[in-house]
Design a protein around this motif. Structure first.
Motif, PDB file in Angstrom:
ATOM      1  N   ARG A  17       0.845  -1.186   0.000  1.00 59.01           N
ATOM      2  CA  ARG A  17       0.000   0.000   0.000  1.00 59.01           C
ATOM      3  C   ARG A  17       0.886   1.244   0.000  1.00 59.01           C
ATOM      4  NH1 ARG A  17      -2.648   2.996   3.959  1.00 59.01           N
ATOM      5  NH2 ARG A  17      -1.357   2.076   5.583  1.00 59.01           N
ATOM      6  N   ASN A  39      -0.440   9.495  14.019  1.00 60.94           N
ATOM      7  CA  ASN A  39       0.037   8.113  13.986  1.00 60.94           C
ATOM      8  C   ASN A  39      -0.268   7.520  12.620  1.00 60.94           C
ATOM      9  OD1 ASN A  39      -1.079   7.907  17.326  1.00 60.94           O
ATOM     10  ND2 ASN A  39       1.045   7.630  16.709  1.00 60.94           N
ATOM     11  N   GLY A  40       0.728   6.830  12.085  1.00 55.41           N
ATOM     12  CA  GLY A  40       0.529   6.166  10.798  1.00 55.41           C
ATOM     13  C   GLY A  40       0.638   7.082   9.601  1.00 55.41           C
ATOM     14  N   SER A  41       1.089   8.319   9.806  1.00 58.37           N
ATOM     15  CA  SER A  41       1.136   9.281   8.698  1.00 58.37           C
ATOM     16  C   SER A  41       2.388   9.130   7.838  1.00 58.37           C
ATOM     17  CB  SER A  41       1.049  10.716   9.234  1.00 58.37           C
ATOM     18  OG  SER A  41       2.108  10.982  10.132  1.00 58.37           O
ATOM     19  N   GLY A  42       3.306   8.246   8.252  1.00 60.24           N
ATOM     20  CA  GLY A  42       4.448   7.938   7.402  1.00 60.24           C
ATOM     21  C   GLY A  42       5.771   8.518   7.867  1.00 60.24           C
ATOM     22  N   LYS A  43       5.824   9.044   9.074  1.00 62.09           N
ATOM     23  CA  LYS A  43       7.050   9.702   9.566  1.00 62.09           C
ATOM     24  C   LYS A  43       8.221   8.711   9.634  1.00 62.09           C
ATOM     25  CE  LYS A  43       4.997  10.904  13.410  1.00 62.09           C
ATOM     26  NZ  LYS A  43       3.692  10.260  13.153  1.00 62.09           N
ATOM     27  N   SER A  44       7.978   7.576  10.302  1.00 63.55           N
ATOM     28  CA  SER A  44       9.060   6.592  10.425  1.00 63.55           C
ATOM     29  C   SER A  44       9.428   6.017   9.063  1.00 63.55           C
ATOM     30  CB  SER A  44       8.652   5.456  11.363  1.00 63.55           C
ATOM     31  OG  SER A  44       8.494   5.949  12.676  1.00 63.55           O
ATOM     32  N   SER A  45       8.435   5.841   8.200  1.00 61.18           N
ATOM     33  CA  SER A  45       8.722   5.310   6.861  1.00 61.18           C
ATOM     34  C   SER A  45       9.638   6.260   6.107  1.00 61.18           C
ATOM     35  CB  SER A  45       7.414   5.104   6.074  1.00 61.18           C
ATOM     36  OG  SER A  45       6.583   4.180   6.742  1.00 61.18           O
ATOM     37  N   GLN A  74      13.408   4.569  16.761  1.00 59.13           N
ATOM     38  CA  GLN A  74      12.231   4.878  17.577  1.00 59.13           C
ATOM     39  C   GLN A  74      12.181   4.023  18.835  1.00 59.13           C
ATOM     40  OE1 GLN A  74       8.486   4.165  15.572  1.00 59.13           O
ATOM     41  NE2 GLN A  74       7.462   5.698  16.810  1.00 59.13           N
TER      42      GLN A  74
HETATM   43  N1  LIG Z   1       6.433  -3.178   8.241  1.00 60.54           N
HETATM   44  C1  LIG Z   1       5.271  -2.702   7.796  1.00 60.54           C
HETATM   45  N2  LIG Z   1       4.465  -3.456   7.020  1.00 60.54           N
HETATM   46  C2  LIG Z   1       3.306  -2.979   6.532  1.00 60.54           C
HETATM   47  N3  LIG Z   1       2.835  -1.738   6.798  1.00 60.54           N
HETATM   48  C3  LIG Z   1       3.586  -0.952   7.570  1.00 60.54           C
HETATM   49  C4  LIG Z   1       4.840  -1.375   8.108  1.00 60.54           C
HETATM   50  N4  LIG Z   1       5.348  -0.374   8.836  1.00 60.54           N
HETATM   51  C5  LIG Z   1       4.473   0.655   8.759  1.00 60.54           C
HETATM   52  N5  LIG Z   1       3.420   0.298   8.006  1.00 60.54           N
HETATM   53  C6  LIG Z   1       2.268   1.148   7.689  1.00 60.54           C
HETATM   54  O1  LIG Z   1       2.748   2.318   7.045  1.00 60.54           O
HETATM   55  C7  LIG Z   1       1.995   3.445   7.467  1.00 60.54           C
HETATM   56  C8  LIG Z   1       2.977   4.501   7.980  1.00 60.54           C
HETATM   57  O2  LIG Z   1       3.601   3.997   9.150  1.00 60.54           O
HETATM   58  P1  LIG Z   1       4.754   4.788   9.874  1.00 60.54           P
HETATM   59  O3  LIG Z   1       5.273   3.906  10.967  1.00 60.54           O
HETATM   60  O4  LIG Z   1       5.703   5.290   8.860  1.00 60.54           O
HETATM   61  O5  LIG Z   1       3.944   6.008  10.482  1.00 60.54           O
HETATM   62  P2  LIG Z   1       4.329   7.018  11.637  1.00 60.54           P
HETATM   63  O6  LIG Z   1       3.829   8.353  11.195  1.00 60.54           O
HETATM   64  O7  LIG Z   1       5.772   6.896  11.958  1.00 60.54           O
HETATM   65  O8  LIG Z   1       3.438   6.468  12.830  1.00 60.54           O
HETATM   66  P3  LIG Z   1       3.605   6.597  14.436  1.00 60.54           P
HETATM   67  O9  LIG Z   1       3.374   8.032  14.777  1.00 60.54           O
HETATM   68  O10 LIG Z   1       2.497   5.736  14.940  1.00 60.54           O
HETATM   69  O11 LIG Z   1       4.971   6.082  14.806  1.00 60.54           O
HETATM   70  C9  LIG Z   1       1.005   2.936   8.500  1.00 60.54           C
HETATM   71  O12 LIG Z   1      -0.242   2.780   7.874  1.00 60.54           O
HETATM   72  C10 LIG Z   1       1.567   1.627   8.940  1.00 60.54           C
HETATM   73  O13 LIG Z   1       0.551   0.737   9.312  1.00 60.54           O
END
Ligand SMILES: Nc1ncnc2c1ncn2[C@@H]1O[C@H](COP(=O)(O)OP(=O)(O)OP(=O)(O)O)[C@@H](O)[C@H]1O
Length: 262
Positions: A17, A39-45, A74
């Motif tokens: 996705r 949360n889940g907005s993609g920061k860590s990605s 993290q």
């Molecule tokens: N290993 C993975 N496999 C599948 N989907 C993932 C994986 N890691 C993250 N995601 C999805 O990617 C999207 C972005 O996640 P990410 O961790 O980058 O968000 P974030 O902004 O860092 O969240 P948070 O504030 O909760 O740490 C989310 O929908 C998450 O479910």
């Protein structure tokens, strides 16, 4: 200004996705940039893509030649259970001399922790040790993914001061992911708000007289709402809306950086 790292038209997929798209940004030498977003907005990605741990599904990440990145992850949940001294941990994966290890611990405000067992550290001590490990490589760019997540407010403020001192002394740029209002408001040269794409970005301004700001500090909930001015070059009529508070051109934006676990 020298650009250390640049993303162009970056798209990231997780689990089949698309979680981030149309990411265009750069970090210049010496800047402190903070990523906020729900949360889940993609920061860590995004951070993982910048350090090369996640392959782009589209677009590019370009790093300056010879760029040294220090990365503070993290979560160290598994790592902290490792039967290791701090000193040995600092030499993973790159061997460090005692002098390098001591200098890095001192820079991170973790003097004297070398002989301690990693598993016996408090949350604040562990964050400082992780910071020391990142600093030991003399990074040009320090990337911290929610460095204050497990800390109370005084601990977060102290770590933030350490990070700012590190930037001053080492001259490195800093990219932080944060849900912490204090960090967003006080520490950053620039805030980038993610919400599946770059929702808005700009310089943070302390809004000391804003009712929401005072309510936040009064209630002591810490880090639920960040206010900053920003520029928009797009509308929000597409499908990336995760309930984020969007701003309009030239107006003050209410960016909801939800509390951890929300
Ligand atoms: N290993 C993975 N496999 C599948 N989907 C993932 C994986 N890691 C993250 N995601 C999805 O990617 C999207 C972005 O996640 P990410 O961790 O980058 O968000 P974030 O902004 O860092 O969240 P948070 O504030 O909760 O740490 C989310 O929908 C998450 O479910």
């Amino acid at each position: 200004m020298t650009k250390l790292i640049e993303a162009h038209a970056l798209r990231l997929d997780r689990g089949g996705r698309t979680v981030l798209s149309d990411i265009d940004f750069a970090i210049a030498a010496g800047e402190i940039v903070t990523l906020v977003g729900p949360n889940g907005s993609g920061k860590s990605s995004l951070v993982r893509a910048l350090i090369g741990a996640l392959e782009p599904a589209g677009g590019t990440v370009r790093r300056a030649a010879g760029l040294r990145i220090g990365y503070v992850p993290q979560s160290m949940a598994a790592g902290s259970a490792m039967p290791l001294t701090v000193r040995r941990f600092l030499s993973l994966p790159e061997p460090r001399t005692d002098a390098e290890a001591e200098a890095a611990l001192a820079a991170a405000g973790a003097e004297g922790l070398g002989p301690a067992s990693l598993g016996a550290l408090s949350g604040g001590q562990l964050q400082r040790v992780l910071l020391a490990r990142a600093l030991a490589g003399a990074p040009d760019l320090l990337i911290l993914d929610e460095p204050t997540a497990s800390l109370d407010q005084p601990g977060a403020a102290a770590l933030y001061q350490t990070i700012e001192r590190v930037r001053r002394d080492a001259g490195c740029a800093v990219l932080m992911v944060s849900h912490d209002l204090h960090v967003v408001m006080a520490a950053s040269d620039r805030v980038i708000c993610l919400n599946g794409h770059i929702c808005c970005e700009g310089a943070p301004h302390v809004v000391a007289d804003a009712p929401a700001y005072r309510a936040l500090f009064g209630s002591g909930t810490g880090g639920a709402l960040a206010l900053y001015q920003h520029d928009h070059d797009h509308s929000h009529d597409h499908d990336h809306d995760h309930g984020h508070g969007h701003g309009r051109d030239g107006e003050r934006c209410e960016a909801v950086a939800g509390p951890r676990g929300a």
